[in-house]
Design an enzyme around this catalytic site. Structure first.
Site, short mmCIF file in Angstrom:
data_model
loop_
_atom_site.label_atom_id
_atom_site.label_comp_id
_atom_site.label_asym_id
_atom_site.label_seq_id
_atom_site.Cartn_x
_atom_site.Cartn_y
_atom_site.Cartn_z
N LYS A 1 0.88 -1.31 0.08
CA LYS A 1 -0.14 -0.10 0.07
C LYS A 1 0.94 1.55 -0.21
O LYS A 1 0.74 1.90 -0.66
CB LYS A 1 -0.95 -0.14 0.95
CG LYS A 1 -1.72 1.14 1.19
CD LYS A 1 -3.27 1.40 2.67
CE LYS A 1 -2.24 1.16 4.02
NZ LYS A 1 -1.64 2.05 4.42
N SER A 2 1.80 0.90 0.78
CA SER A 2 3.10 2.08 0.88
C SER A 2 3.83 2.91 -0.68
O SER A 2 3.02 3.84 -1.03
CB SER A 2 3.88 1.81 1.73
OG SER A 2 3.58 1.79 3.31
N ARG B 1 -7.74 12.97 13.28
CA ARG B 1 -6.07 12.73 13.51
C ARG B 1 -5.89 13.93 12.51
O ARG B 1 -6.07 14.57 11.48
CB ARG B 1 -5.95 11.88 11.89
CG ARG B 1 -6.60 10.80 12.40
CD ARG B 1 -6.94 9.12 11.66
NE ARG B 1 -5.07 8.95 11.51
CZ ARG B 1 -4.58 8.04 11.03
NH1 ARG B 1 -5.57 6.88 9.99
NH2 ARG B 1 -3.13 7.75 10.90
N SER C 1 4.75 12.41 11.13
CA SER C 1 4.76 11.51 10.69
C SER C 1 5.08 11.16 9.48
O SER C 1 5.21 12.82 8.96
CB SER C 1 2.79 11.08 10.47
OG SER C 1 2.81 10.51 9.34
N ASP D 1 4.66 0.73 12.39
CA ASP D 1 3.12 -0.95 11.96
C ASP D 1 3.95 -2.17 12.69
O ASP D 1 2.40 -2.78 12.17
CB ASP D 1 3.29 -0.56 10.73
CG ASP D 1 2.46 0.92 9.86
OD1 ASP D 1 2.30 1.40 11.50
OD2 ASP D 1 2.20 1.12 8.78
N LYS E 1 -2.40 7.37 14.90
CA LYS E 1 -2.32 6.46 13.88
C LYS E 1 -3.42 6.15 13.56
O LYS E 1 -4.72 6.91 13.91
CB LYS E 1 -1.64 4.53 13.67
CG LYS E 1 0.04 5.08 14.44
CD LYS E 1 0.35 5.30 12.47
CE LYS E 1 1.86 4.67 12.29
NZ LYS E 1 2.37 5.24 11.45
N ARG F 1 -2.29 3.45 19.19
CA ARG F 1 -1.96 1.97 19.20
C ARG F 1 -1.73 1.30 20.67
O ARG F 1 -1.72 -0.31 20.36
CB ARG F 1 -1.26 1.64 18.19
CG ARG F 1 -2.03 1.92 16.62
CD ARG F 1 -1.04 1.37 15.47
NE ARG F 1 -1.77 1.29 14.23
CZ ARG F 1 -1.21 0.79 12.91
NH1 ARG F 1 -0.36 1.02 13.05
NH2 ARG F 1 -2.02 0.62 12.18
N ARG G 1 -4.63 -3.33 11.43
CA ARG G 1 -3.70 -4.40 12.01
C ARG G 1 -3.57 -4.16 13.86
O ARG G 1 -3.00 -5.61 13.60
CB ARG G 1 -2.33 -3.30 12.49
CG ARG G 1 -1.98 -2.76 11.13
CD ARG G 1 -0.83 -2.53 11.20
NE ARG G 1 -0.10 -1.38 9.49
CZ ARG G 1 -0.02 -1.81 8.68
NH1 ARG G 1 -0.14 -3.32 8.36
NH2 ARG G 1 0.18 -1.44 7.50
#
Length: 426
Positions: free
Chosen positions: A23-24, A100, A146, A303, A330, A334, A381
């Protein structure tokens, strides 16, 4: 929706998995392709994740108002991209997305000449953007933010009138993601200079000279590494499409998984001398970590934290994990989510210092819930890291399992193919 996940008989696994595309990489290549105005060469093996599909739709549609759902990468990359594209645009997302923060990116863009306003809450989506030619110039950013903010700015830098000089202050987190962006920009003909904490990108023309194939996702591979670490000793998993010398930072996870007893072997299948596919075989034959505490700094691979926290606890390996500062912004917080859900399984995870940068487990236990249901907090995740728990507990229930579509839509299907039993409890 709740899924009950049960392990294969005798905890034995022998399967071959076609992993999803990264995806990145996919999301970066989509932006770079749009900036190059390429309509000749193709991007092969794009991710089928929700995030990538949301970004691809926005870049290809004639709309001016975009709802990118829970796609955080798409929100950040698209904000920068639309800022330099002539037109009036709006971007929104889920309720979590609206909480966010994005003000660090929007402030940086406005310093470069962008015109962005907040439609609801200052510093957060939804956004209204007046796209136009941007002058560019010099900015300073906290290196501890980020890396997606940094990458978003880097990718539009060549089309800015003055290019971009970016000074990164303090410790830089997620360096491999910045390196990935540089490597992909080079594929599109852009030269980037990065020396210590300064990145220089002069005005240049994007050019694509051939088709590009996206490699498989090392982040997705980590859940199969976790499964091998928890499964019976004669299990074997073949993962397809991973690059041994990958530009993905999470590829480093395979070396840490060696401490959890997982061995990795690479093979390349060829036909008439042409490379066709890479096969990565995982087997649990290495000795496991036997020290007092497994210590690691995840500043470059955030991640992977959920995967390793769950794996270490279930293997009874005490740990001290650092470099977790980005985990609170995130898809969910998390760190808090891990503490809450691991407590349901009987594990007391501690935050070591007031900065929230370090998480540790020294073997402390509490009473395990009889039939724990793992909440996913809209975080893909969480679902994928906790599903393998069934290999130790015989079963585990996952709430809102459909969140895996954010990065790995076929995750549950692939588990079933490997012999896991998935039951919809609704």
């Amino acid at each position: 929706m709740i899924y009950k996940v049960q392990p294969p008989a005798d905890l034995y696994i022998n399967t071959s998995v076609q992993l999803p595309a990264s995806k990145s990489i996919s999301n970066r290549v989509l932006i770079l392709n749009a900036l190059s105005k390429n309509d000749i060469y193709f991007i092969e093996n794009l991710s089928d994740s929700d995030d990538t599909q949301a970004l691809q739709y926005a870049l290809q549609s004639d709309d001016v108002d975009f709802d990118i759902g829970a796609a955080g990468t798409s929100m950040r990359f698209l904000t920068a991209y639309l800022s330099q594209r002539k037109g009036n645009w709006s971007i929104t997302g889920t309720e979590r997305m609206k909480n966010r923060p994005i003000w660090i990116l929007t402030d940086a863009l406005c310093q470069l000449g962008a015109e962005i306003s907040f439609l609801e809450k200052k510093g957060f989506p939804p956004l209204y953007i007046v796209g136009k030619k941007l002058r560019g110039g010099s900015i300073s950013l906290d290196g501890g933010i980020s890396s997606q903010y940094i990458s978003a700015l880097m990718m539009i830098a060549p089309v800015l009138e003055q290019g971009l000089t970016m000074q990164l202050e303090g410790i830089i987190i997620s360096r491999p993601y910045i390196g990935m962006t540089i490597r992909l920009m080079e594929v599109f003909g852009i030269r980037v200079e990065w020396e210590e904490n300064i990145i220089w990108i002069r005005p240049q023309l994007y050019r694509m000279h051939s088709s590009f194939k996206v490699e498989s996702d090392w982040s997705a591979a980590s859940y199969w590494y976790e499964i091998i670490a928890l499964a019976s000793k004669d299990s074997l998993i073949e993962l397809l499409g991973l690059e041994e010398n990958s530009i993905q930072g999470d590829a480093q996870g395979r070396f840490l998984f060696e401490k959890l007893g997982v061995q990795t072997m690479f093979d390349v299948f060829t036909t008439l001398g042409e490379r066709k596919e890479i096969s990565t075989t995982l087997s649990p034959i290495l000795p496991r970590f036997t020290g007092e505490m497994l210590s690691y700094n995840f500043v470059n691979e955030p991640d992977l934290v959920q995967t390793f926290v769950v794996s270490c606890c279930l293997l009874n390996i005490p740990f001290c994990f650092k470099g977790l500062q980005s985990l609170r912004i995130k898809e969910t917080d998390r760190i808090t989510a891990l503490q809450k859900e691991m407590r349901k399984l009987g594990y007391l995870i501690r935050i070591k210092d007031c900065t929230g940068d370090t998480m540790e487990w020294k073997g402390e236990r509490c009473k395990q819930e009889d039939n724990p249901v793992i909440l996913t907090y809209e975080d893909h995740r969480m679902a994928m890291a906790f599903a393998p728990v069934c290999l130790k507990l015989k079963k585990i229930s996952i709430d809102t399992p459909e969140v895996v579509s954010k990065s790995y839509p076929n995750y549950w299907r692939d588990l079933e193919q490997a012999g896991f039993i998935i039951t919809n409890c609704n």
